[in-house]
Design a protein around this motif. Structure first.
Motif: not given
Ligand code: PEP
Ligand code: MN
Length: 334
Positions: A101-103, A125-127, A270-272, A307-309
């Motif tokens: 997830p973003c957050s 895993l990111r978060g 995703s952010h791009a 965040c960032d859904g």
């Protein structure tokens, strides 16, 4: 400056040359490839006579380096760097997908996503625990509690964790984090980069919103100059005049960086793009263009994400994206 040595150079002459260079306060980085030995000379090389060095018996060629990044430069280090995170390798032909997830929002949310992305083949895993938000009124992340939840998800799934640092004073909280992320907004937080250079931990360095590739590599250089060579670069889109997407994904950064540096290159579609339906095509394109890995935002319920859904894939969409990426990897340009 670099000196390319002749094949079968005389070892004694090399020792003499090294001693002399050291007496001139020049640091020497030796790089032995399978065919070529290269000496990287770091320090004030302006007083060295390049013509004199070129004529030495053991020297094939002397070249001044324009690029001020020495540690990150492929010229000094012809082989790809492979960064190891637990059992995961990234770079040098090893492809890794970082997903999550973003957050970090809650234990249930994180564990559900972690287990699902693991099943789909994610390797880390990111978060976000500390979130850099444009508005001070937006959700700022669960902070240290978020890191605790990431560590619990790691324990449960075995996935190494990647999370963003925003301030030097938070470094102690990151002791058990596997990869520390430096976000786009902190790419030129030089004091932070210097401190991270003293850690023995991989750093994922994201490209700044308006940073050139050379500036990205200079930021990597800050970390590497402190002794930490475990830097992973991340292309995450840059600001252009285009407003249809959140940023503009610079896919040409992949082959360009590949020629400039030996460090692994990850792409964050995703952010791009900021738009979930663009994530799969851009992920596939990045893999085809030779990226060493991807960073993908995934949420169990994107509509409710804090965040960032809008750019987050569902777990099912991530599974589908991963299959498409795997299908293209054997044909990637490298
Ligand atoms: C992130 O990855 O959570 C993030 C904030 O990305 P960026 O720094 O690229 O905007
Ligand atoms: Mn995000």
């Amino acid at each position: 400056m670099i000196l390319v040595l002749k094949e079968n150079y005389d070892k004694e002459q090399l020792e003499n040359l090294k001693n002399w260079l050291q007496s001139q306060n020049i640091d020497i980085h030796m790089s032995e490839g399978s065919h070529t030995t290269i000496m990287g000379l770091v320090g004030d090389t302006s007083s060295l006579d390049i013509d004199m060095l070129s004529t030495l018996d053991i020297v094939e060629r002397a070249q001044r380096i324009q690029e001020p990044y020495k540690n990150a430069n492929r010229k000094f280090h012809p082989d790809d760097t492979v960064v190891t995170v637990g059992d995961v390798k990234i770079g040098g032909g090893n492809f890794a997908v970082i997903a999550g997830p973003c957050s970090v929002e809650s234990e249930e949310q994180l564990c559900l996503i972690a287990e699902s992305v693991k099943k789909s083949g994610a390797s880390m895993l990111r978060g976000g625990a500390f979130k850099p938000r444009t508005s001070p009124y937006a959700f700022q992340g669960l902070r240290s509690k978020g890191i605790e939840l990431l560590l619990a998800a790691k324990k449960r799934t075995g996935l190494p964790i990647v999370t963003e640092i925003m301030d030097i004073s938070h470094i102690p909280l990151f002791e058990d984090v596997d990869v520390i992320q430096v976000g786009a907004r902190n790419m030129q937080n030089f004091e932070l980069l210097k401190e991270l250079g003293h850690l023995n931990k991989p750093i994922l360095l994201k490209r700044g919103l308006s940073a050139t590739l050379s500036e990205l590599l200079m930021s990597a250089e800050y970390i590497m100059a402190g002794g930490n060579g475990n830097v992973i670069l991340c292309e995450r889109g840059i600001r252009t005049f285009e407003t249809a997407t959140r940023n503009t994904l610079d896919l040409s950064a992949i082959p360009m960086l590949r020629s400039m540096t030996h460090l692994p290159i990850v792409v964050d579609p995703s952010h791009a793009t900021g738009i979930s339906k663009l994530v799969k095509p851009m992920a596939v394109a990045a893999a085809a263009a030779g990226a060493d890995g991807l960073m993908i935002e995934v949420h169990n319920d994107p509509k409710k994400a804090l965040c960032d859904g809008a750019q987050s894939l569902t777990c099912e969409q991530f599974d589908d994206m991963k299959k498409a990426v795997d299908a293209v990897l054997p044909y990637a340009c490298r």
